[in-house]
Design a protein around this motif. Sequence first.
Motif, PDB file in Angstrom:
ATOM      1  N   THR A   1       0.823  -1.211   0.000  1.00  0.00           N
ATOM      2  CA  THR A   1       0.000   0.000   0.000  1.00  0.00           C
ATOM      3  C   THR A   1       0.855   1.258   0.000  1.00  0.00           C
ATOM      4  OG1 THR A   1      -1.710  -1.196   1.212  1.00  0.00           O
ATOM      5  CG2 THR A   1      -1.863   1.198   1.187  1.00  0.00           C
ATOM      6  N   LEU A   2       1.841   1.317   0.895  1.00  0.00           N
ATOM      7  CA  LEU A   2       2.634   2.533   1.070  1.00  0.00           C
ATOM      8  C   LEU A   2       3.971   2.492   0.351  1.00  0.00           C
ATOM      9  CD1 LEU A   2       1.950   3.196   4.863  1.00  0.00           C
ATOM     10  CD2 LEU A   2       0.704   4.043   2.878  1.00  0.00           C
ATOM     11  N   GLY A   3       4.357   1.341  -0.175  1.00  0.00           N
ATOM     12  CA  GLY A   3       5.614   1.251  -0.912  1.00  0.00           C
ATOM     13  C   GLY A   3       6.722   0.617  -0.098  1.00  0.00           C
ATOM     14  N   HIS A   4       7.786   0.217  -0.805  1.00  0.00           N
ATOM     15  CA  HIS A   4       8.887  -0.496  -0.154  1.00  0.00           C
ATOM     16  C   HIS A   4       9.674   0.411   0.783  1.00  0.00           C
ATOM     17  CE1 HIS A   4       8.433  -4.247  -2.369  1.00  0.00           C
ATOM     18  NE2 HIS A   4       8.199  -3.522  -3.448  1.00  0.00           N
ATOM     19  N   LEU A   5       9.735   1.711   0.484  1.00  0.00           N
ATOM     20  CA  LEU A   5      10.451   2.613   1.371  1.00  0.00           C
ATOM     21  C   LEU A   5       9.779   2.668   2.736  1.00  0.00           C
ATOM     22  CD1 LEU A   5      12.814   4.579   1.578  1.00  0.00           C
ATOM     23  CD2 LEU A   5      11.292   6.404   0.828  1.00  0.00           C
ATOM     24  N   ALA A   6       8.453   2.742   2.736  1.00  0.00           N
ATOM     25  CA  ALA A   6       7.726   2.711   4.003  1.00  0.00           C
ATOM     26  C   ALA A   6       7.899   1.366   4.692  1.00  0.00           C
ATOM     27  CB  ALA A   6       6.244   2.996   3.759  1.00  0.00           C
ATOM     28  N   GLY A   7       7.915   0.287   3.904  1.00  0.00           N
ATOM     29  CA  GLY A   7       8.144  -1.031   4.494  1.00  0.00           C
ATOM     30  C   GLY A   7       9.504  -1.138   5.146  1.00  0.00           C
ATOM     31  N   ASP A   8      10.530  -0.558   4.488  1.00  0.00           N
ATOM     32  CA  ASP A   8      11.868  -0.569   5.090  1.00  0.00           C
ATOM     33  C   ASP A   8      11.885   0.228   6.392  1.00  0.00           C
ATOM     34  OD1 ASP A   8      12.694  -2.036   2.949  1.00  0.00           O
ATOM     35  OD2 ASP A   8      13.669  -0.388   1.898  1.00  0.00           O
ATOM     36  N   HIS A   9      11.180   1.360   6.401  1.00  0.00           N
ATOM     37  CA  HIS A   9      11.115   2.166   7.627  1.00  0.00           C
ATOM     38  C   HIS A   9      10.430   1.387   8.741  1.00  0.00           C
ATOM     39  CE1 HIS A   9      10.898   5.817  10.067  1.00  0.00           C
ATOM     40  NE2 HIS A   9       9.642   5.485  10.341  1.00  0.00           N
ATOM     41  N   LEU A  10       9.376   0.642   8.385  1.00  0.00           N
ATOM     42  CA  LEU A  10       8.675  -0.161   9.385  1.00  0.00           C
ATOM     43  C   LEU A  10       9.585  -1.249   9.940  1.00  0.00           C
ATOM     44  CD1 LEU A  10       6.164  -1.019  10.925  1.00  0.00           C
ATOM     45  CD2 LEU A  10       5.425  -2.298   8.906  1.00  0.00           C
ATOM     46  N   LEU A  11      10.368  -1.890   9.091  1.00  0.00           N
ATOM     47  CA  LEU A  11      11.285  -2.932   9.554  1.00  0.00           C
ATOM     48  C   LEU A  11      12.340  -2.341  10.487  1.00  0.00           C
ATOM     49  CD1 LEU A  11      11.808  -4.964   6.257  1.00  0.00           C
ATOM     50  CD2 LEU A  11      10.554  -5.686   8.285  1.00  0.00           C
ATOM     51  N   PHE A  12      12.865  -1.170  10.134  1.00  0.00           N
ATOM     52  CA  PHE A  12      13.871  -0.534  10.986  1.00  0.00           C
ATOM     53  C   PHE A  12      13.270  -0.177  12.345  1.00  0.00           C
ATOM     54  CE2 PHE A  12      16.511   2.912  12.543  1.00  0.00           C
ATOM     55  CZ  PHE A  12      17.793   2.455  12.265  1.00  0.00           C
ATOM     56  N   GLU A  13      12.057   0.362  12.321  1.00  0.00           N
ATOM     57  CA  GLU A  13      11.393   0.720  13.576  1.00  0.00           C
ATOM     58  C   GLU A  13      11.074  -0.531  14.396  1.00  0.00           C
ATOM     59  OE1 GLU A  13       9.485   3.010  16.536  1.00  0.00           O
ATOM     60  OE2 GLU A  13      10.890   3.528  14.933  1.00  0.00           O
ATOM     61  N   ALA A  14      10.668  -1.612  13.721  1.00  0.00           N
ATOM     62  CA  ALA A  14      10.371  -2.858  14.431  1.00  0.00           C
ATOM     63  C   ALA A  14      11.614  -3.391  15.131  1.00  0.00           C
ATOM     64  CB  ALA A  14       9.826  -3.898  13.449  1.00  0.00           C
ATOM     65  N   GLY A  15      12.764  -3.351  14.438  1.00  0.00           N
ATOM     66  CA  GLY A  15      14.000  -3.801  15.076  1.00  0.00           C
ATOM     67  C   GLY A  15      14.337  -2.977  16.307  1.00  0.00           C
ATOM     68  N   ALA A  16      14.127  -1.648  16.219  1.00  0.00           N
ATOM     69  CA  ALA A  16      14.425  -0.784  17.363  1.00  0.00           C
ATOM     70  C   ALA A  16      13.485  -1.076  18.530  1.00  0.00           C
ATOM     71  CB  ALA A  16      14.313   0.680  16.939  1.00  0.00           C
ATOM     72  N   ARG A  17      12.208  -1.327  18.239  1.00  0.00           N
ATOM     73  CA  ARG A  17      11.251  -1.594  19.313  1.00  0.00           C
ATOM     74  C   ARG A  17      11.529  -2.933  19.989  1.00  0.00           C
ATOM     75  NH1 ARG A  17       5.223   0.675  17.719  1.00  0.00           N
ATOM     76  NH2 ARG A  17       5.881   2.783  17.137  1.00  0.00           N
ATOM     77  N   ILE A  18      11.855  -3.921  19.206  1.00  0.00           N
ATOM     78  CA  ILE A  18      12.172  -5.226  19.804  1.00  0.00           C
ATOM     79  C   ILE A  18      13.430  -5.115  20.668  1.00  0.00           C
ATOM     80  CG2 ILE A  18      12.802  -7.613  19.303  1.00  0.00           C
ATOM     81  CD1 ILE A  18      11.183  -7.352  16.706  1.00  0.00           C
ATOM     82  N   ARG A  19      14.433  -4.390  20.163  1.00  0.00           N
ATOM     83  CA  ARG A  19      15.674  -4.214  20.928  1.00  0.00           C
ATOM     84  C   ARG A  19      15.401  -3.533  22.269  1.00  0.00           C
ATOM     85  NH1 ARG A  19      20.266  -6.615  21.220  1.00  0.00           N
ATOM     86  NH2 ARG A  19      19.373  -6.758  23.289  1.00  0.00           N
ATOM     87  N   ALA A  20      14.444  -2.582  22.282  1.00  0.00           N
ATOM     88  CA  ALA A  20      14.127  -1.872  23.516  1.00  0.00           C
ATOM     89  C   ALA A  20      13.478  -2.779  24.557  1.00  0.00           C
ATOM     90  CB  ALA A  20      13.202  -0.690  23.209  1.00  0.00           C
ATOM     91  N   CYS A  21      12.902  -3.893  24.123  1.00  0.00           N
ATOM     92  CA  CYS A  21      12.246  -4.819  25.057  1.00  0.00           C
ATOM     93  C   CYS A  21      13.209  -5.833  25.652  1.00  0.00           C
ATOM     94  CB  CYS A  21      11.113  -5.566  24.342  1.00  0.00           C
ATOM     95  SG  CYS A  21       9.812  -4.501  23.706  1.00  0.00           S
ATOM     96  N   LEU A  22      14.432  -5.897  25.147  1.00  0.00           N
ATOM     97  CA  LEU A  22      15.362  -6.948  25.544  1.00  0.00           C
ATOM     98  C   LEU A  22      16.390  -6.421  26.526  1.00  0.00           C
ATOM     99  CD1 LEU A  22      16.010  -8.439  21.975  1.00  0.00           C
ATOM    100  CD2 LEU A  22      14.271  -9.141  23.637  1.00  0.00           C
ATOM    101  N   ARG A  23      17.103  -7.363  27.119  1.00  0.00           N
ATOM    102  CA  ARG A  23      18.241  -7.004  27.970  1.00  0.00           C
ATOM    103  C   ARG A  23      19.465  -6.780  27.092  1.00  0.00           C
ATOM    104  NH1 ARG A  23      17.466 -12.509  31.001  1.00  0.00           N
ATOM    105  NH2 ARG A  23      17.399 -12.973  28.783  1.00  0.00           N
ATOM    106  N   HIS A  24      20.466  -6.117  27.643  1.00  0.00           N
ATOM    107  CA  HIS A  24      21.598  -5.714  26.812  1.00  0.00           C
ATOM    108  C   HIS A  24      22.389  -6.893  26.274  1.00  0.00           C
ATOM    109  CE1 HIS A  24      23.614  -6.312  30.723  1.00  0.00           C
ATOM    110  NE2 HIS A  24      24.709  -6.504  30.020  1.00  0.00           N
ATOM    111  N   TYR A  25      22.296  -8.052  26.943  1.00  0.00           N
ATOM    112  CA  TYR A  25      23.076  -9.201  26.485  1.00  0.00           C
ATOM    113  C   TYR A  25      22.256 -10.176  25.638  1.00  0.00           C
ATOM    114  CZ  TYR A  25      20.957 -10.912  30.843  1.00  0.00           C
ATOM    115  OH  TYR A  25      20.080 -11.219  31.847  1.00  0.00           O
TER     116      TYR A  25
END
Length: 739
Positions: free
Chosen positions: A349-373
Amino acid sequence: MVLTGERIEELCRQEALAPPAQLPAFWMGAPLANAADELIGAVVLQVYDDQPMPTSAEQQWFMFAARHVGFALDRVLYHGRLERQVALRTSELEGANARLRAEVAGRKRAEKFQEVLFRIAELSNTSLSLEAFLSGLHRLLLEMVAARNCVVALYDMGSDLISFPYCADEYASSLRARKPGKGLIEQVLHSGRPLLLDPYGSLPGVAAEEGEMPPKSWLGVPLYCDHELLGVLAVQSYDGEVVYGYRDQEVLEFVANHIGAALARVRALESLQQAYADLEQRVRERTSELDAVNAQLEFDSLHDPLTKLPNRNYFSKALRRAWDAYLDGGDRFAVVFIDLDRFKLVNDTLGHLAGDHLLFEAGARIRACLRHYDFLARLGGDEFAVLMFGMDAVDECEIIARRIVSEFERPVILAGREVFSTASVGVVLADRAHYRQADDLLRDADHAMYCTKQQGRQGYTLFSHQLRIDQADQLALETELRRALEEEGQLLPYYQPFISAATGELAGFETLVRWQHPQRGLVSPGVFLPVAEESGLITRLDRYMINAACAQLRAWRAEGRVDEDCALHINLSSANFRDPDLVGWIGERIAHYQLPPAMLHLEITESALIDQPEAAATAMQALHGLGVRLALDDFGTGYSALSYLHRYRFDVLKIDQSFVFDLDRKQESVAIVRAILALARALDLDVVAEGVETASQQAMLKEMGCGMLQGFYFAKPAPAWALDWDKLARLGREPDRVA
């Protein structure tokens, strides 16, 4: 584009082109496009045999194949460009490495030269005689050149004589001073440049002195001191295997340039030392560049280029290391598999650029839920995986899984719009008792994530031993279902009649599939139908049942048991709407069994309309064109029943049994059924009430004006041979009584 041979010939005439030597029976072509939908070529199919034109399905498959060929070709071209870039970079690195090796070899030679020159300098500073000095110089020269025969000739311009203060020769112990003539030494003195004579070359007008043994190879270089020519340093060989080359010439020149004067030697030594320091610096710089390039190549091979997270290869290595450490008594760990829900919808719907942004944001959100190790990786597409170390209990895994799921409840701003993309999570805890290798953990985490999607998405599932058993049983059941579709006698059509509420006469049958498994016995549809949906076998199963039901209906007509007013209802899943040959195949079956099309009623659920709205509308219109009637099954249990009645054209509504069940106990159910019947009358639709089990339900439905009734009160589903036709006939004679 699809063209016949006649059409090709016509086009050639129109365009004034020479037609092909042999015209094909038909020609079909499709464009090739890359992932960015840019045209990169075309794929063509032409057939010379006398074959029919491709069907719409074959054309669709051809277009589908062309689309994937384009994507694959795009990937091949991209990989080709990437490989050429890597090859070019590798070539550059190899060239740099070769130059470094050459420089190191040159440095070693320079070190050797430096050592010899240092010893020459020491020798020149002694009080030795000239002969002793030259003799020592000869010994030093032997360490670098095959100079067994060596001559030093000095020219005195005042006396015009060439003297030989040093001569070491196998055939001449000494040489007398002489006037310059036409010898090799004179050639060097005259030109002031080195002279190299090998067995394959000669100098015009130059000959050996009378009585002298002609050499096989001769090399002479001039001796200078402050740009003043003093004489010649020469070496010669009488052995054919010892042939001087330009490298020897360089060495001899290098040595000769430092014999003239001590000052010249000192200056050259200083220059050599500076060159040595520069070489060392260049070696250090090139080595540092090479290390940086190697580090970057290693990083790129183990990380995702978009999110910079570790990739699947890196995750697999980390997973195996964690598993090996766990087997050796290390800490227990868990594997989390995360898949973004509706990512394809966002991408399309929004294009691959938006999809890439969503993937980058998803990685950041998952990382924020984890411990540093903890170890987070992107496996590819919209799939992420996590190694959570130090997990001893399921409760600890649940805390982080809930945290990840809740993190995606917040919207993501993409292209100025708020977008919600929830996450489906699967978790598996390492266990020595149930696993033998690390990859099985990732497999089961993936399966747990899929179970989450089956349960409605946006949640998490903890993999358990029961899930493992169900997974194995599901695979076995899928294999056995494939076999059942290829054999006769396992998949059986059961028929449940429905009657006219007013007359009690037989109005039709609903066809229900039953599986008589040779080992499992009678398998419930609730068990194997989800397997058929998931594996893609549902379309084959639907066609199997439609064909069997049509054959049975033809047999009943031949026996005189039913007439054209009897309806045969058959379920049709949403997966069939993706088949462009569906309508043609049903039309062919109707013609094959010589059935009136109106006898065939295809039951469609609201979920099918949700899954394939556009395809469903197109297929339903074509089915109506055949004369087939359509029924909306389980009416009232979905999300948008009224909108479906408005958008799609149905002939029959089937009231869901959940409303009929409480008809004689809840006024709400009575009100709902009355509303459905009123709606059906307004839209001129027939109505079938499912799940009639009591006389009171029958009476109430008849009183409310429901047209047809179906349920255990009249008859249970049964195979064709077990139907009680006498009982069905009695219902017509006594509509208010059931035997």
